[in-house]
Design an enzyme around this catalytic site. Structure first.
Site, PDB file in Angstrom:
ATOM      1  N   LYS A  11       0.863  -1.202   0.000  1.00 36.32           N
ATOM      2  CA  LYS A  11       0.000   0.000   0.000  1.00 36.32           C
ATOM      3  C   LYS A  11       0.886   1.233   0.000  1.00 36.32           C
ATOM      4  CE  LYS A  11       0.992   1.230   4.394  1.00 36.32           C
ATOM      5  NZ  LYS A  11       1.687   2.456   4.784  1.00 36.32           N
ATOM      6  N   ASP A 137      -2.046  -1.266  10.074  1.00 36.43           N
ATOM      7  CA  ASP A 137      -2.361  -1.299   8.643  1.00 36.43           C
ATOM      8  C   ASP A 137      -3.061  -2.582   8.216  1.00 36.43           C
ATOM      9  OD1 ASP A 137      -1.169   1.168   8.348  1.00 36.43           O
ATOM     10  OD2 ASP A 137       0.773   0.342   7.755  1.00 36.43           O
TER      11      ASP A 137
HETATM   12  P1  ATP Z   1       5.078  -0.648   9.191  1.00 37.42           P
HETATM   13  O1  ATP Z   1       4.869   0.772   8.740  1.00 37.42           O
HETATM   14  O2  ATP Z   1       3.815  -1.329   9.637  1.00 37.42           O
HETATM   15  O3  ATP Z   1       6.269  -0.839  10.105  1.00 37.42           O
HETATM   16  P2  ATP Z   1       6.627  -1.295   6.924  1.00 37.42           P
HETATM   17  O4  ATP Z   1       6.154  -1.476   5.543  1.00 37.42           O
HETATM   18  O5  ATP Z   1       7.401  -0.042   7.189  1.00 37.42           O
HETATM   19  O6  ATP Z   1       5.383  -1.408   7.853  1.00 37.42           O
HETATM   20  P3  ATP Z   1       7.385  -4.051   7.099  1.00 37.42           P
HETATM   21  O7  ATP Z   1       7.999  -4.385   5.786  1.00 37.42           O
HETATM   22  O8  ATP Z   1       6.008  -4.490   7.349  1.00 37.42           O
HETATM   23  O9  ATP Z   1       7.517  -2.491   7.353  1.00 37.42           O
HETATM   24  O10 ATP Z   1       8.391  -4.613   8.229  1.00 37.42           O
HETATM   25  C1  ATP Z   1       8.438  -4.098   9.515  1.00 37.42           C
HETATM   26  C2  ATP Z   1       9.129  -5.083  10.461  1.00 37.42           C
HETATM   27  O11 ATP Z   1       8.310  -6.244  10.567  1.00 37.42           O
HETATM   28  C3  ATP Z   1      10.499  -5.567  10.029  1.00 37.42           C
HETATM   29  O12 ATP Z   1      11.346  -5.438  11.143  1.00 37.42           O
HETATM   30  C4  ATP Z   1      10.328  -7.027   9.709  1.00 37.42           C
HETATM   31  O13 ATP Z   1      11.433  -7.824  10.074  1.00 37.42           O
HETATM   32  C5  ATP Z   1       9.102  -7.439  10.518  1.00 37.42           C
HETATM   33  N1  ATP Z   1       8.281  -8.477   9.845  1.00 37.42           N
HETATM   34  C6  ATP Z   1       7.673  -9.491  10.437  1.00 37.42           C
HETATM   35  N2  ATP Z   1       6.995 -10.236   9.543  1.00 37.42           N
HETATM   36  C7  ATP Z   1       7.163  -9.668   8.344  1.00 37.42           C
HETATM   37  C8  ATP Z   1       6.733  -9.975   7.033  1.00 37.42           C
HETATM   38  N3  ATP Z   1       5.972 -11.047   6.759  1.00 37.42           N
HETATM   39  N4  ATP Z   1       7.104  -9.162   6.025  1.00 37.42           N
HETATM   40  C9  ATP Z   1       7.865  -8.055   6.298  1.00 37.42           C
HETATM   41  N5  ATP Z   1       8.317  -7.742   7.509  1.00 37.42           N
HETATM   42  C10 ATP Z   1       7.983  -8.526   8.535  1.00 37.42           C
END
Ligand code: ATP
Length: 284
Positions: A11, A137
């Site tokens: 997203k 989210d």
């Molecule tokens: P948010 O803003 O919710 O933190 P984001 O897009 O910035 O989302 P993500 O890619 O969701 O970040 O990853 C955030 C953290 O979640 C990382 O430290 C990652 O190791 C952990 N994590 C746990 N499971 C997953 C997954 N299936 N995919 C990505 N990251 C994951």
């Protein structure tokens, strides 16, 4: 053995506002989000034994119970008393810790996938309600499309789709912790986006007004921590994007363009400047 697939699209935030601090320590937010054509692919394999296993190839994401996909499956099993097992294979294409909701979308896809695998017939609303226990989210990601999320993210109202434009994503080689950025919020200092005007522009399918009213209250906080984010945004504007914004808590910056040729030029301009650059379409 039954095998199912689910797409878990990333997203972007068209807006992100932080309204107030709650007694539970979280913030009340107001976010307009839309899904884009950059997805993880989740495969579900039914297991005979009552357990959850995860496999994925990523240096940045754990494949044990810390994975959000695992947490989603454990919550689903526990809540509905399911004694069956599942192996979840994740093909990770969405950059991690990027502000693109990769983990949340994986968790949401797991809820949708298990609902099908175990023929539970739960509505998206019920799945979104469960998803709210996993992260801000997740409820929106259960639905996808274009929507506004409020409260802690648990109230989702779907909106008219954003116009089918092109999106260039540029992620500098840093990861940003959402928790860290939220901790730095000073409510009296942040710049609030005009969510109402953005909603109106979406309702009227007015691309140029949508671009004018993109806004993210976290942008200045992440930019203060990582000046390269501001630099990327400026470069993206100079390259000709009609609107640009940092998504989520960053550090990914996106630029919108209606014409493919323009988007391609922006994409070319950003490559060499940034390690990870993508050219995708809005799905919402
Ligand atoms: P948010 O803003 O919710 O933190 P984001 O897009 O910035 O989302 P993500 O890619 O969701 O970040 O990853 C955030 C953290 O979640 C990382 O430290 C990652 O190791 C952990 N994590 C746990 N499971 C997953 C997954 N299936 N995919 C990505 N990251 C994951």
């Amino acid at each position: 053995m039954l095998v199912l697939f689910e797409k878990a699209p990333a997203k972007i935030n068209l807006s992100l506002d932080v309204l107030s601090k709650r007694d539970d320590g979280y913030h009340n937010v107001e976010m307009i989000m839309t899904t884009i054509d950059l997805s993880d692919r989740i495969e579900f394999h039914e297991l005979k034994k009552d357990r959850i296993t995860i496999s994925l190839e990523s240096r940045f994401v754990p494949s044990d119970e810390r994975n959000l996909a695992y947490k989603a499956a454990a919550l689903f099993k526990e809540r509905y008393g399911i004694k069956a097992g599942v192996h979840i294979k994740i093909e990770k294409n969405i950059p991690v810790s990027a502000g693109l909701g990769g983990g949340s979308s994986d968790a949401a896809a797991v809820l949708r996938g298990l609902n099908r695998l175990w023929s539970m017939n739960l509505s998206l609303k019920e799945l979104a309600c469960l998803g709210a226990e996993l992260g801000t989210d997740v409820p929106f990601c259960v639905y996808g499309g274009t929507g506004i999320a409020t409260g802690r993210g648990e109230n989702v109202e779907l909106l008219k789709s954003a116009p089918a434009c092109w999106v260039v994503l540029a992620k500098p080689n840093i990861g940003v912790s959402s928790g860290g950025v939220f901790q730095q919020i000073k409510l009296h200092e942040i710049e609030h986006p005009n969510t109402e005007k953005l909603m109106k522009a979406l309702g009227e399918n007015d691309f140029s007004m949508i671009c004018t009213h993109l806004g993210n209250a976290l942008e200045s906080i992440t930019m203060a921590l990582h000046p390269e984010v501001r630099h990327i945004k400026e470069t993206m504007m100079q390259a000709g994007a009609t609107g640009t914004l940092m998504s989520g808590s960053g550090p990914t910056v996106y630029g919108l363009a209606m014409q493919e040729s323009k988007a391609q030029r922006i994409y070319n301009g950003m490559r060499g400047f940034c390690e990870e650059v993508f050219l995708v379409r809005l799905l919402g």
